[in-house]
Design a protein around this motif. Sequence first.
Motif, PDB file in Angstrom:
ATOM      1  N   VAL A   1      10.393  10.174  13.369  1.00  0.00           N
ATOM      2  CA  VAL A   1      10.052   9.111  12.415  1.00  0.00           C
ATOM      3  C   VAL A   1      10.781   7.823  12.776  1.00  0.00           C
ATOM      4  N   ALA A   2      12.069   7.929  13.113  1.00  0.00           N
ATOM      5  CA  ALA A   2      12.840   6.735  13.474  1.00  0.00           C
ATOM      6  C   ALA A   2      12.287   6.082  14.731  1.00  0.00           C
ATOM      7  N   ALA A   3      11.980   6.887  15.731  1.00  0.00           N
ATOM      8  CA  ALA A   3      11.403   6.335  16.963  1.00  0.00           C
ATOM      9  C   ALA A   3      10.039   5.719  16.695  1.00  0.00           C
ATOM     10  N   ALA A   4       9.249   6.341  15.820  1.00  0.00           N
ATOM     11  CA  ALA A   4       7.938   5.789  15.477  1.00  0.00           C
ATOM     12  C   ALA A   4       8.067   4.453  14.768  1.00  0.00           C
ATOM     13  N   CYS A   5       9.113   4.265  13.974  1.00  0.00           N
ATOM     14  CA  CYS A   5       9.351   2.974  13.322  1.00  0.00           C
ATOM     15  C   CYS A   5       9.547   1.874  14.361  1.00  0.00           C
TER      16      CYS A   5
ATOM     17  N   PRO B   1       5.291  -3.192  27.457  1.00  0.00           N
ATOM     18  CA  PRO B   1       4.519  -2.035  26.972  1.00  0.00           C
ATOM     19  C   PRO B   1       4.958  -1.635  25.560  1.00  0.00           C
ATOM     20  N   TYR B   2       4.106  -0.881  24.889  1.00  0.00           N
ATOM     21  CA  TYR B   2       4.431  -0.478  23.527  1.00  0.00           C
ATOM     22  C   TYR B   2       5.668   0.410  23.476  1.00  0.00           C
ATOM     23  N   TRP B   3       5.868   1.201  24.503  1.00  0.00           N
ATOM     24  CA  TRP B   3       7.026   2.107  24.550  1.00  0.00           C
ATOM     25  C   TRP B   3       7.616   2.033  25.946  1.00  0.00           C
ATOM     26  N   THR B   4       8.859   1.576  26.047  1.00  0.00           N
ATOM     27  CA  THR B   4       9.469   1.318  27.352  1.00  0.00           C
ATOM     28  C   THR B   4      10.162   2.553  27.901  1.00  0.00           C
ATOM     29  N   ARG B   5      10.507   2.454  29.167  1.00  0.00           N
ATOM     30  CA  ARG B   5      11.259   3.551  29.786  1.00  0.00           C
ATOM     31  C   ARG B   5      12.639   3.706  29.153  1.00  0.00           C
ATOM     32  N   ASP B   6      13.260   2.578  28.773  1.00  0.00           N
ATOM     33  CA  ASP B   6      14.572   2.660  28.126  1.00  0.00           C
ATOM     34  C   ASP B   6      14.482   3.397  26.793  1.00  0.00           C
ATOM     35  N   LEU B   7      13.432   3.118  26.021  1.00  0.00           N
ATOM     36  CA  LEU B   7      13.255   3.824  24.755  1.00  0.00           C
ATOM     37  C   LEU B   7      12.954   5.298  24.977  1.00  0.00           C
TER      38      LEU B   7
ATOM     39  N   ASN C   1      14.283  10.417  24.264  1.00  0.00           N
ATOM     40  CA  ASN C   1      13.674  11.628  24.844  1.00  0.00           C
ATOM     41  C   ASN C   1      12.269  11.881  24.287  1.00  0.00           C
ATOM     42  N   TYR C   2      11.601  10.814  23.838  1.00  0.00           N
ATOM     43  CA  TYR C   2      10.235  10.923  23.345  1.00  0.00           C
ATOM     44  C   TYR C   2       9.337   9.986  24.145  1.00  0.00           C
ATOM     45  N   SER C   3       8.152  10.475  24.469  1.00  0.00           N
ATOM     46  CA  SER C   3       7.123   9.629  25.056  1.00  0.00           C
ATOM     47  C   SER C   3       6.235   9.086  23.943  1.00  0.00           C
ATOM     48  N   LEU C   4       5.361   8.147  24.296  1.00  0.00           N
ATOM     49  CA  LEU C   4       4.467   7.569  23.294  1.00  0.00           C
ATOM     50  C   LEU C   4       3.525   8.625  22.741  1.00  0.00           C
ATOM     51  N   GLU C   5       3.163   9.617  23.557  1.00  0.00           N
ATOM     52  CA  GLU C   5       2.277  10.679  23.082  1.00  0.00           C
ATOM     53  C   GLU C   5       2.937  11.494  21.977  1.00  0.00           C
ATOM     54  N   HIS C   6       4.257  11.687  22.048  1.00  0.00           N
ATOM     55  CA  HIS C   6       4.974  12.418  21.013  1.00  0.00           C
ATOM     56  C   HIS C   6       4.938  11.670  19.670  1.00  0.00           C
TER      57      HIS C   6
ATOM     58  N   ILE D   1       3.116   7.069  14.394  1.00  0.00           N
ATOM     59  CA  ILE D   1       2.929   5.625  14.476  1.00  0.00           C
ATOM     60  C   ILE D   1       1.633   5.217  13.788  1.00  0.00           C
ATOM     61  N   GLU D   2       0.575   5.981  13.984  1.00  0.00           N
ATOM     62  CA  GLU D   2      -0.701   5.637  13.375  1.00  0.00           C
ATOM     63  C   GLU D   2      -0.622   5.695  11.849  1.00  0.00           C
ATOM     64  N   ILE D   3       0.095   6.676  11.314  1.00  0.00           N
ATOM     65  CA  ILE D   3       0.255   6.747   9.859  1.00  0.00           C
ATOM     66  C   ILE D   3       1.026   5.527   9.356  1.00  0.00           C
ATOM     67  N   LEU D   4       2.053   5.113  10.080  1.00  0.00           N
ATOM     68  CA  LEU D   4       2.812   3.932   9.689  1.00  0.00           C
ATOM     69  C   LEU D   4       1.937   2.677   9.731  1.00  0.00           C
ATOM     70  N   LEU D   5       1.086   2.571  10.735  1.00  0.00           N
ATOM     71  CA  LEU D   5       0.235   1.391  10.844  1.00  0.00           C
ATOM     72  C   LEU D   5      -0.831   1.362   9.755  1.00  0.00           C
ATOM     73  N   VAL D   6      -1.318   2.527   9.355  1.00  0.00           N
ATOM     74  CA  VAL D   6      -2.248   2.570   8.227  1.00  0.00           C
ATOM     75  C   VAL D   6      -1.564   2.066   6.965  1.00  0.00           C
ATOM     76  N   ALA D   7      -0.326   2.516   6.725  1.00  0.00           N
ATOM     77  CA  ALA D   7       0.420   2.039   5.557  1.00  0.00           C
ATOM     78  C   ALA D   7       0.674   0.541   5.652  1.00  0.00           C
ATOM     79  N   TYR D   8       1.004   0.067   6.837  1.00  0.00           N
ATOM     80  CA  TYR D   8       1.227  -1.371   7.073  1.00  0.00           C
ATOM     81  C   TYR D   8      -0.026  -2.166   6.752  1.00  0.00           C
ATOM     82  N   ASP D   9      -1.169  -1.690   7.220  1.00  0.00           N
ATOM     83  CA  ASP D   9      -2.427  -2.368   6.964  1.00  0.00           C
ATOM     84  C   ASP D   9      -2.752  -2.381   5.478  1.00  0.00           C
ATOM     85  N   ASN D  10      -2.508  -1.271   4.788  1.00  0.00           N
ATOM     86  CA  ASN D  10      -2.797  -1.208   3.356  1.00  0.00           C
ATOM     87  C   ASN D  10      -1.938  -2.179   2.569  1.00  0.00           C
ATOM     88  N   VAL D  11      -0.658  -2.275   2.922  1.00  0.00           N
ATOM     89  CA  VAL D  11       0.240  -3.194   2.221  1.00  0.00           C
ATOM     90  C   VAL D  11      -0.195  -4.639   2.447  1.00  0.00           C
TER      91      VAL D  11
END
Length: 386
Positions: free
Chosen positions: A205-209, A221-227, A232-237, A242-252
């Motif tokens: 959740v923190a990384a998705a934020c 890029p949306y997710w860098t090598r440093d991140l 230890n998470y890739s963008l696929e993880h 992230i999509e749920i957070l963006l839906v909430a962002y859009d609704n707000v």
Amino acid sequence: MDEPWWEGRVASDVHCTLREKELKLPTFRAHSPLLKSRRFFVDILTLLSSHCQLCPAARHLAIYLLDHFTDRYNITTSKQLYTVAISCLLLASKFEDREDHVPKLEQINSTRILSSQNFSLTKKELLSTELLLLEAFSWNLCLPTPAHFLDYYLLASVSQKDHHCHTWPTTCPRKTKECLKEYAHYFLEVTLQDHIFYKFQPSVVAAACVGASRICLQLSPYWTRDLQRISNYSLEHLSTCIEILLVAYDNVLKDAVTVKSQALAMVPGTPPAPTQVLFQPPAYPALSQATTTLAQLQAPVQDLCLAYRDSLQAHRSGSLLPGGTGSSLHTPYPTLQPLDMCPMPVPASLSMQMTIAAEPRHCLATTYGSSYFSGSHLFPAGCFDR
């Protein structure tokens, strides 16, 4: 420690320890009949923690304790529910924050939310409830939440190699990082508003934020090598969270635009404001493309956060802090029973209050279903047989 742990030499070791501890967290089953009133008490704890200037880790731990306790044990009266919620905040603040930030009994009883219920809490009631909570969690409050990971991931959130909209480099990484930090903490507060985020591990959740914040700021890029290295998470993880957070962002944002349009409509001669829909759920199935331009995100992020906080507080309008003190009640509580043994509905008085106080909200849990939650708790039941 003279510095935050995420900036010290042992930051990597602390992060590894937190990742090990999060694997042992109990599963949230979402079985409580009190889920319908969860959002109300989350707002109460959020406002009270902000009033007492508690750190995010204390606020998130308090809501974690409240959710998992009510998920396992039934609470039969509205006063019990208020007492448990406040006790969770007290325990979390004592464990995570400075002593001078721990809410005092006078502060708690001076809130109008308690006086409107015609009762006040006593020191004995709070202490006994704290003991019940500690026994329920086996005296272990070292429970990682997304707030424990976010600052560590923010260290690598912006780099000199970042680009805006895949074209030009960031001109001032320092200012970009400050703006991204605001977005990330905004998304961190969004995760408190729906229990669907218990599907994910706190570090996810923190990384998705951070990932959602980079998408909103159009950083490439949306997710860098440093991140990826530090988390230890890739963008696929992270893509689902992230999509749920963006839906909430859009609704707000849509809610904020609607409120602004209604306000402008009351001013004679003012043209209606255009509605901006920044994200749609089908538009980013693989997070391969962004649907906004940088010009759409020029408004300060503080305005977004203020609009979000206003939407949370609209139905109270300052009714929580401060106010008169209600009369003190000393009636002993009935015995708490495990939820599986004694299911009970929400008290009628509390249900009526929730009906009056509730405001229309977008329910992510309804959208994404409740099939995520399964398993059981390991909480002992014997400590409540009193």
